[in-house]
Design a protein around this motif. Structure first.
Motif, PDB file in Angstrom:
ATOM      1  N   ARG A  97       0.844  -1.195   0.000  1.00 15.10           N
ATOM      2  CA  ARG A  97       0.000   0.000   0.000  1.00 15.10           C
ATOM      3  C   ARG A  97       0.878   1.243   0.000  1.00 15.10           C
ATOM      4  NH1 ARG A  97      -4.077  -1.507   3.201  1.00 15.10           N
ATOM      5  NH2 ARG A  97      -3.489  -3.439   4.188  1.00 15.10           N
ATOM      6  N   HIS A 119     -10.499 -10.980   5.377  1.00 18.20           N
ATOM      7  CA  HIS A 119      -9.607 -11.114   6.527  1.00 18.20           C
ATOM      8  C   HIS A 119      -9.900 -10.013   7.540  1.00 18.20           C
ATOM      9  CE1 HIS A 119      -7.880  -8.237   3.706  1.00 18.20           C
ATOM     10  NE2 HIS A 119      -7.395  -7.615   4.751  1.00 18.20           N
ATOM     11  N   GLU A 121      -8.017  -7.348   9.713  1.00 19.85           N
ATOM     12  CA  GLU A 121      -6.710  -6.741   9.498  1.00 19.85           C
ATOM     13  C   GLU A 121      -5.723  -7.173  10.583  1.00 19.85           C
ATOM     14  OE1 GLU A 121      -6.864  -4.862   6.703  1.00 19.85           O
ATOM     15  OE2 GLU A 121      -4.698  -5.055   6.684  1.00 19.85           O
ATOM     16  N   HIS A 336     -12.961  -8.160   5.957  1.00 18.20           N
ATOM     17  CA  HIS A 336     -13.176  -7.410   4.718  1.00 18.20           C
ATOM     18  C   HIS A 336     -12.255  -7.955   3.640  1.00 18.20           C
ATOM     19  CE1 HIS A 336      -9.780  -5.467   6.708  1.00 18.20           C
ATOM     20  NE2 HIS A 336      -9.333  -5.252   5.481  1.00 18.20           N
TER      21      HIS A 336
HETATM   22 FE   LIG Z   1      -7.286  -5.437   4.753  1.00 16.44          FE
END
Ligand SMILES: [Fe+2]
Length: 360
Positions: A97, A119, A121, A336
């Motif tokens: 990211r 998953h 986080e 998510h």
């Molecule tokens: Fe994530």
């Protein structure tokens, strides 16, 4: 517009759901309140924070929609600060990211054709003396540019997943625990790998070793410049700190070589991309992988992992992003993911922790 004193929840917004699914709860600005200023919205959020937290714990996720003052990263960060105790960074994570501003990051830089499995986080981060509860309490997303097509963020209530899983599977995982091993490269070769300088937040080996030691991780530098990270045992379920509810809480169904990205068409579906993937695959499979085992090192049953993946797929819900949407998930209760999409799409992400002392 609002009066001087913040309005109650239902004076400002309508609370509703997508059909019969309670996840997420939509908090939609009433048409007459859609132009509420950012300052008024923030005051309203702070005023109703405990009520919003109760709704978050009941539903698992809150979707704020049609608030026109929410335009970008700065507005997103202000909302997360107003609704959370502490914003966190992504140190130790598994996903590529980019930093946007402050603690706001791109949701993921993974190529648009890839599906990101559901998953919670950082649920692979094990509790340790220095980090007794190392996973965020909240993960939040903001839709700056809605996807041209696809690109949903599926959500799944992991309380329900636990109820649906076979008891013998749960018993195997709870009695034998989990342990994650990661092989991290120094540099990217296919574009989507997570490098060790990213995970450790430094390209300096001694600083990386200090980071690992603080987490209780044993590491071995490998000949290709990469590093193998041996984490400590981790439980497979946990109880929610506030509600006490038991939750399925691990990522073994994703972080396993049976489901590694390089097992599929990780570069794309075209003949050229398939050929390039075939060329890269042998090297990829040794320079970058995650492998979950039981805590004693014994292998997981791939058939168990298939059952977990199917249970999550059967339980998850999806909605289409609209620009300006702001989604706050309880990261313990809800998993998510991300669906493939047609660009453009710009979803920002943030992590937050609650005031863990406040509950004791
Ligand atoms: Fe994530």
């Amino acid at each position: 517009m609002l009066t001087d004193s913040p309005a109650s929840l239902t004076e400002l917004a309508v609370l509703k759901t997508f059909g019969s699914s309670p996840l997420p709860l939509i908090i939609e600005a009433k048409p007459a309140q859609a132009d509420v200023s950012r300052e008024e919205l923030l005051a309203w959020l702070k005023e109703h924070r405990s009520q919003l937290d109760r709704l978050l714990h009941k539903h698992g996720a809150l979707l704020f929609r049609n608030f026109k003052c929410l335009q970008g990263a700065d507005d997103f960060e202000a909302v997360i600060k107003a609704t959370s105790h502490t914003m966190l960074d992504y140190a130790g994570g598994t996903t590529p990211r980019s930093a946007i501003s402050g603690k706001i990051v791109s949701s993921t830089d993974a190529p648009s054709h890839l599906t990101i499995g559901l998953h919670q986080e950082m649920s692979y981060l094990e509790p340790s003396p220095n980090f007794p509860d190392p996973t965020p309490d909240k993960v939040a997303f903001f839709c700056e540019i809605e996807p041209a097509a696809g690109g949903q963020t599926p959500l799944c209530d992991m309380r329900i997943v636990l109820q649906k899983l076979p008891q013998d599977l749960i018993d195997r995982f709870e009695s034998k625990g989990l342990r994650l091993t990661r092989q991290l490269p120094e540099t990217k070769a296919a574009g989507y790998e997570v490098t060790w300088p990213t995970v450790f937040g430094t390209a300096d080996r001694s600083e990386a070793e200090a980071f690992a030691a603080k987490r209780g991780w044993r590491i071995e530098w490998t000949d290709d410049g990469g590093v193998r990270v041996f984490q400590q045992p981790s439980p497979s379920t946990r109880c929610h700190r506030v509600t006490g509810e038991k939750i399925w809480f691990n990522q073994a169904h994703l972080l396993h070589t049976a489901f590694a990205p390089w097992t599929g068409d990780f570069l794309g579906p075209s003949p050229e991309e398939k050929a390039e993937a075939d060329r890269l695959r042998p090297a990829m499979s040794t320079r970058f992988f995650y492998q979950s085992t039981h805590a004693d090192g014994s292998e997981l049953l791939v058939s168990d992992l298939e059952i977990i993946r199917k249970t999550i797929a059967d339980t998850m819900t999806m909605f289409d992003w609209k620009a300006g949407d702001l989604l706050i998930c309880d990261n313990k209760l809800v998993a998510h993911g991300r669906q493939p999409y047609t660009p453009p799409r710009k979803i920002l992400a943030a992590l937050a922790a609650d005031d863990r002392q406040a509950d004791h």
